[in-house]
Design a protein around this motif. Sequence first.
Motif, short mmCIF file in Angstrom:
data_model
loop_
_atom_site.label_atom_id
_atom_site.label_comp_id
_atom_site.label_asym_id
_atom_site.label_seq_id
_atom_site.Cartn_x
_atom_site.Cartn_y
_atom_site.Cartn_z
N GLU A 44 66.55 -23.67 10.79
CA GLU A 44 65.24 -23.71 10.71
C GLU A 44 64.92 -25.11 11.64
O GLU A 44 63.73 -25.08 12.48
CB GLU A 44 64.62 -24.10 9.59
CG GLU A 44 64.32 -22.59 8.76
CD GLU A 44 65.78 -22.36 8.16
OE1 GLU A 44 66.77 -22.86 8.11
OE2 GLU A 44 65.81 -20.99 7.36
N VAL A 45 65.91 -26.09 11.69
CA VAL A 45 65.28 -27.22 12.55
C VAL A 45 65.50 -26.88 13.88
O VAL A 45 64.51 -27.37 14.56
CB VAL A 45 66.46 -28.32 12.16
CG1 VAL A 45 66.32 -29.60 13.16
CG2 VAL A 45 66.28 -28.66 10.64
N VAL A 70 62.75 -24.50 15.02
CA VAL A 70 61.38 -25.19 15.00
C VAL A 70 61.31 -25.76 16.66
O VAL A 70 60.32 -25.99 17.30
CB VAL A 70 61.23 -26.45 13.93
CG1 VAL A 70 60.16 -27.35 14.46
CG2 VAL A 70 60.78 -25.53 12.59
N GLN A 71 62.31 -26.49 17.03
CA GLN A 71 62.52 -27.10 18.20
C GLN A 71 62.30 -26.09 19.47
O GLN A 71 61.44 -26.22 20.27
CB GLN A 71 63.76 -27.92 18.25
CG GLN A 71 63.78 -29.25 17.76
CD GLN A 71 65.16 -29.78 17.50
OE1 GLN A 71 66.19 -29.19 17.93
NE2 GLN A 71 65.19 -31.05 17.07
N VAL A 122 55.54 -21.34 14.22
CA VAL A 122 56.19 -22.55 14.01
C VAL A 122 55.59 -23.13 12.61
O VAL A 122 56.69 -24.07 11.87
CB VAL A 122 55.86 -23.78 15.08
CG1 VAL A 122 54.43 -24.46 14.82
CG2 VAL A 122 57.09 -24.71 15.54
N ARG A 123 54.58 -22.89 12.21
CA ARG A 123 54.02 -23.24 10.88
C ARG A 123 55.02 -22.66 9.68
O ARG A 123 55.28 -23.33 8.83
CB ARG A 123 52.64 -22.92 10.87
CG ARG A 123 51.82 -24.18 11.13
CD ARG A 123 50.16 -23.91 10.53
NE ARG A 123 49.58 -22.79 11.00
CZ ARG A 123 48.91 -22.63 11.96
NH1 ARG A 123 48.73 -23.78 12.95
NH2 ARG A 123 48.36 -21.62 12.53
N GLN A 144 58.34 -24.03 9.82
CA GLN A 144 58.31 -25.51 9.27
C GLN A 144 58.43 -25.56 7.81
O GLN A 144 58.87 -26.33 7.21
CB GLN A 144 57.00 -26.27 9.72
CG GLN A 144 57.28 -26.86 11.20
CD GLN A 144 56.05 -27.49 11.96
OE1 GLN A 144 55.09 -27.09 11.68
NE2 GLN A 144 56.38 -28.61 12.76
N GLN A 145 57.43 -24.62 7.23
CA GLN A 145 57.47 -24.36 6.05
C GLN A 145 58.76 -23.97 5.10
O GLN A 145 59.17 -24.99 4.43
CB GLN A 145 56.36 -23.40 5.28
CG GLN A 145 54.99 -23.80 5.49
CD GLN A 145 53.99 -22.90 5.38
OE1 GLN A 145 54.18 -21.69 4.96
NE2 GLN A 145 52.59 -23.34 5.33
N ARG A 187 61.58 -24.66 6.54
CA ARG A 187 62.63 -25.64 6.91
C ARG A 187 62.43 -26.84 5.70
O ARG A 187 63.05 -27.45 5.04
CB ARG A 187 62.23 -26.48 8.33
CG ARG A 187 63.07 -27.67 8.48
CD ARG A 187 62.57 -28.64 9.65
NE ARG A 187 61.29 -29.05 9.19
CZ ARG A 187 60.40 -29.51 10.08
NH1 ARG A 187 60.63 -29.81 11.32
NH2 ARG A 187 59.14 -29.91 9.64
N ASP A 188 61.03 -27.12 5.51
CA ASP A 188 60.57 -28.23 4.56
C ASP A 188 61.12 -27.75 3.23
O ASP A 188 61.54 -28.62 2.23
CB ASP A 188 59.05 -28.58 4.72
CG ASP A 188 58.71 -29.18 5.79
OD1 ASP A 188 59.59 -29.45 6.60
OD2 ASP A 188 57.49 -29.13 6.14
#
Length: 247
Positions: free
Chosen positions: A33-34, A37-38, A146-147, A150-151, A153-154
């Motif tokens: 996911e990192v 996201v990038q 991306v949102r 990011q979710q 990933r978080d």
Amino acid sequence: MNVDPEVQLRLLDVQKLDLKLDQLAHRRATLPEVAEVQSIAAEHTRLGDALVVAQTTVGDLEREQKRADADVEQVRTRKARDQKRLDSGQVSSPKELESLQREVESLNRRQSELEDAELEIMERLEQAQGEVDALTAQRQTTEQRVREVQQNRDAKWAEIDQEAEEARAQRAELAGQLPDELLALYEKIRASSGGIGAAALRRRMCEGCQMQLDPAEVKRIASFAPEVVIRHDECRRILVRVPDSGL
Ligand SMILES: [Zn+2]
């Protein structure tokens, strides 16, 4: 340095927890996911740049269209004026009449050319506007995507952080039981030896570098009292004797 053999064993537990923390940090940094996201963020930026270009094209074409409009309008006005003179019957000279008629014909051709050009500009404008719309929609999609990533990933980060927090608490408790001098030596070796500062000596093998000890070294180590802190000659790591060290 002399340290109680039981305490030396605790150092192996600290080492285990440190490796676990290293692995968690690695996992945190290398989550798919990192990278995702990038890559989506990069795509979002690329779309943003393309959008600016497309919007600039639209702006340019709108100005071009206005100019073309004005040009057509100018020709129309001039033609209307000529036509009015022709219709008024006030032009008596055949030469002037012919000249006026020729001008009207010429203006007709000019108008037709200008209108063709204007039509072409309008087509290009429509195309450019379509591109702006498409890029805007794509940007909304990447924003949404991306949102979401990011979710995800978080959420994974939170799990890892939770696990790391527990490991750090355990580690702090264990490290608190070790003499500062031993801990400092361990940290120093760990920093320069790929994360492993202390290893068990098991079945005559250093578990830090996975090397079998030669008989001379086994003999040397066996000669030390259990509380003496020893180091592997080869890799310089702290070697902790365990029940099956084979000494
Ligand atoms: Zn070693």
